[in-house]
Design an enzyme around this catalytic site. Structure first.
Site, PDB file in Angstrom:
ATOM      1  N   LYS A 183      47.352 -60.678 -62.922  1.00 34.98           N
ATOM      2  CA  LYS A 183      48.739 -60.224 -62.765  1.00 34.98           C
ATOM      3  C   LYS A 183      49.659 -61.365 -62.292  1.00 34.98           C
ATOM      4  O   LYS A 183      49.182 -62.428 -61.903  1.00 34.98           O
ATOM      5  CB  LYS A 183      48.775 -59.053 -61.776  1.00 34.98           C
ATOM      6  CG  LYS A 183      48.121 -57.783 -62.320  1.00 34.98           C
ATOM      7  CD  LYS A 183      48.914 -57.223 -63.460  1.00 34.98           C
ATOM      8  CE  LYS A 183      48.495 -55.830 -63.901  1.00 34.98           C
ATOM      9  NZ  LYS A 183      47.172 -55.711 -64.531  1.00 34.98           N
TER      10      LYS A 183
HETATM   11  C1  LIG Z   1      50.527 -50.632 -66.499  1.00 39.20           C
HETATM   12  C2  LIG Z   1      49.414 -50.657 -65.497  1.00 39.20           C
HETATM   13  N1  LIG Z   1      49.432 -49.769 -64.505  1.00 39.20           N
HETATM   14  C3  LIG Z   1      48.471 -49.757 -63.555  1.00 39.20           C
HETATM   15  C4  LIG Z   1      47.435 -50.664 -63.589  1.00 39.20           C
HETATM   16  C5  LIG Z   1      46.376 -50.588 -62.537  1.00 39.20           C
HETATM   17  O1  LIG Z   1      46.381 -51.711 -61.710  1.00 39.20           O
HETATM   18  P1  LIG Z   1      45.176 -51.978 -60.701  1.00 39.20           P
HETATM   19  O2  LIG Z   1      44.082 -52.627 -61.490  1.00 39.20           O
HETATM   20  O3  LIG Z   1      45.736 -52.897 -59.662  1.00 39.20           O
HETATM   21  O4  LIG Z   1      44.773 -50.670 -60.126  1.00 39.20           O
HETATM   22  C6  LIG Z   1      47.377 -51.615 -64.603  1.00 39.20           C
HETATM   23  C7  LIG Z   1      46.276 -52.581 -64.634  1.00 39.20           C
HETATM   24  O5  LIG Z   1      46.126 -53.403 -65.473  1.00 39.20           O
HETATM   25  C8  LIG Z   1      48.395 -51.610 -65.588  1.00 39.20           C
HETATM   26  O6  LIG Z   1      48.380 -52.487 -66.612  1.00 39.20           O
END
Ligand SMILES: Cc1ncc(COP(=O)(O)O)c(C=O)c1O
Length: 386
Positions: A183
Site C-alpha cells: 500500500k
Molecule cells: C479496496 C480494499 N479494501 C480493503 C482492503 C483490506 O485491507 P487490509 O489487507 O489492510 O485488511 C484492501 C486490501 O487490499 C483493498 O484493496
C-alpha cells in the site's frame, strides 16, 4: 532474472529498520506510545480529529460499521469492483452487502446506481477510492446526507488523494486506510480508522481490544491499576508498537512516496499513449489527484489475438510482473450465490472485468525499471495485435 520488475515492493530503508529496532530494544512491543503517536500524526496528516490504529483495514471497516450501529437487518451499498474485504466487513457486522455497479471512467462506485439501490434498510454507503482515485465524493456525500445514511470511505488505496475540496479520509463519517505491504505506506500489516466523531473513535477503540475498559499499556505501567471492565465481547484488532514505529517513518515520507508514484504514472501516460489496444487510466487534473496506488490499463481485447492472461504471461516472459484489480465481487461464487439480487446486472464492471491489468508502480522503481516496463508493454502489445 535480476532485471525482473516485480509487480510491487515496499520502500523500506535504514530509517524504518532503526525505528523498529528502537522499539524492540525498548521493553514494550505491543500497543503503547508508538501507536499513540502514530494515531496523532496520522489524524493530523489526513485532517480528522481522531485516528485509531488497527491491525488491518478490514478491521477498520468492520469496527466502523459496528461503531455506526450497523448490524442484522441493515443494508450497506458497496461497489462490485473492490477487494472482498469491503463487502466481507459488512457481513462480519451482521448486515447485508448490496453490490452496485461502477461508473465507466474511473470504475468507482456510481452515484446513480447507488441512488437506485437505496431503500428503507439502507444504513450506509461504502465508496472505494479504487486505485487511489477518489470515488465521486461530492455526489455521494450529498446523497447520503439527503437520505440520512452514513458514508464510510474505503480509503485502502489512498494516501493521499483529493478531488476538488475533498480529501480522502475527510469526506466520510468515518474512513478506513490500509497499511498492507504494497500500500502507499506500510506497517507490514495494519490499518487506521479515521473520524471526526469522538463517539465513533471511542467505540472502535473499545471493540478493537476485547471490549476492555483499559488497554494493556495502562494496566502494566508501574503503579497502574490492573482492574478493568468488559462491556462487550470485543475483538483483537489493535496495532503493535513495532508496526506503529514502522508506520511513523513511512508517514513522514508519504508525500515523497506519492510524488514518486505520480512521476511513474506520468511517464506511463506519456510513453504508452497512442497504443491502439491499450486504454490508459485518466490522468490527474489540477484539482483531482490520485494516490497512484495502482496503474490499471484496460486491453481492447476485440482487436487482439490474446486474452488478458496471455498478455500477462507475455509481460512476465519479458520480465515484468503484473496483477489484476479486481475481479468484480459478483463473479465470485459466494457473492453470486448469497448477495447478487435476482435480475441484477453490472454492465460497466462486466465490460471492464476481463480487460483490467495493473502495471508495476512503486516508489522504489528507478528510471531503468520504468523504461523496462514501457518497452515490455509496447512489445507485448505489438505481438498480440491482430
Ligand atoms: C479496496 C480494499 N479494501 C480493503 C482492503 C483490506 O485491507 P487490509 O489487507 O489492510 O485488511 C484492501 C486490501 O487490499 C483493498 O484493496
Amino acid at each position: 532474472m535480476s532485471d525482473y520488475v516485480p509487480f510491487a515492493e515496499p520502500t523500506l530503508d535504514e530509517a524504518e529498520i532503526d525505528a523498529v529496532t528502537r522499539v524492540l530494544r525498548s521493553g514494550w512491543v505491543s500497543t503503547g506510545v508508538e501507536a499513540d503517536s502514530f494515531e496523532k500524526e496520522f489524524a493530523n496528516y489526513v485532517g480528522t480529529r481522531h485516528a485509531v490504529a488497527l491491525n488491518s483495514c478490514t478491521a477498520a471497516l468492520h469496527l466502523a460499521l459496528l461503531a455506526l450501529g450497523i448490524g442484522p437487518g441493515d443494508e450497506v451499498i458497496v461497489p462490485t469492483i473492490t477487494f472482498t474485504a469491503t463487502a466481507a466487513a459488512v457481513v462480519h457486522a451482521g448486515a447485508t452487502p448490496v453490490l452496485a455497479d461502477v461508473e465507466p471512467v474511473h470504475l468507482t462506485l456510481d452515484p446513480e446506481q447507488v441512488e437506485k439501490l437505496i431503500g428503507k434498510r439502507t444504513k450506509a454507503v461504502v465508496p472505494v477510492h479504487f486505485t487511489g482515485r477518489m470515488a465521486s465524493p461530492g455526489p455521494l456525500r450529498e446523497l447520503c446526507d439527503q437520505h440520512g445514511i452514513a458514508l464510510l470511505e474505503d480509503a485502502a488505496h489512498t494516501l493521499p488523494a483529493s478531488d476538488g475540496p475533498y480529501r480522502a479520509g475527510q469526506v466520510g463519517d468515518v474512513s478506513a486506510f490500509s497499511f498492507f505491504a504494497t500500500k502507499p505506506i506500510t506497517t507490514a500489516e495494519g490499518g487506521m480508522l479515521c473520524t471526526d466523531d469522538s463517539r465513533i473513535a471511542e467505540e472502535a477503540r473499545v471493540w478493537s481490544l476485547h471490549g476492555l475498559s483499559r488497554g494493556a499499556v495502562n494496566r502494566y505501567r508501574p503503579g497502574a491499576r490492573a482492574a478493568y471492565d468488559v462491556d462487550r465481547p470485543g475483538f483483537k484488532y489493535n496495532m503493535s508498537d513495532v508496526q506503529a514505529a514502522l508506520g511513523r517513518v513511512q508517514l513522514a515520507k508519504a508525500d515523497r512516496l506519492h510524488a514518486a508514484r505520480t512521476t511513474i504514472a506520468e511517464t506511463y501516460l506519456r510513453e504508452l499513449d497512442g497504443l491502439p489496444n491499450l486504454r490508459l487510466p485518466a490522468p490527474d487534473t489540477a484539482d483531482n489527484l490520485s494516490s497512484w496506488y495502482l496503474f490499471p490499463v484496460q486491453l481492447r481485447l476485440e482487436n487482439m489475438q490474446a486474452d488478458r492472461d496471455a498478455f500477462r504471461d507475455e509481460l512476465h516472459e519479458l520480465g515484468v510482473g503484473t496483477s489484476v484489480h479486481f475481479v468484480p465481487l459478483h463473479h465470485f461464487s459466494w457473492y453470486a450465490e448469497n448477495v447478487v439480487r435476482d435480475g441484477q446486472r453490472f454492465p460497466v464492471a462486466d465490460a471492464a472485468a476481463g480487460r483490467l491489468l495493473s502495471l508495476p508502480i512503486f516508489p522504489a522503481m528507478d528510471d531503468g525499471a520504468v523504461e523496462r516496463v514501457v518497452t515490455a508493454v509496447r512489445k507485448a502489445h505489438e505481438g498480440t495485435r491482430s
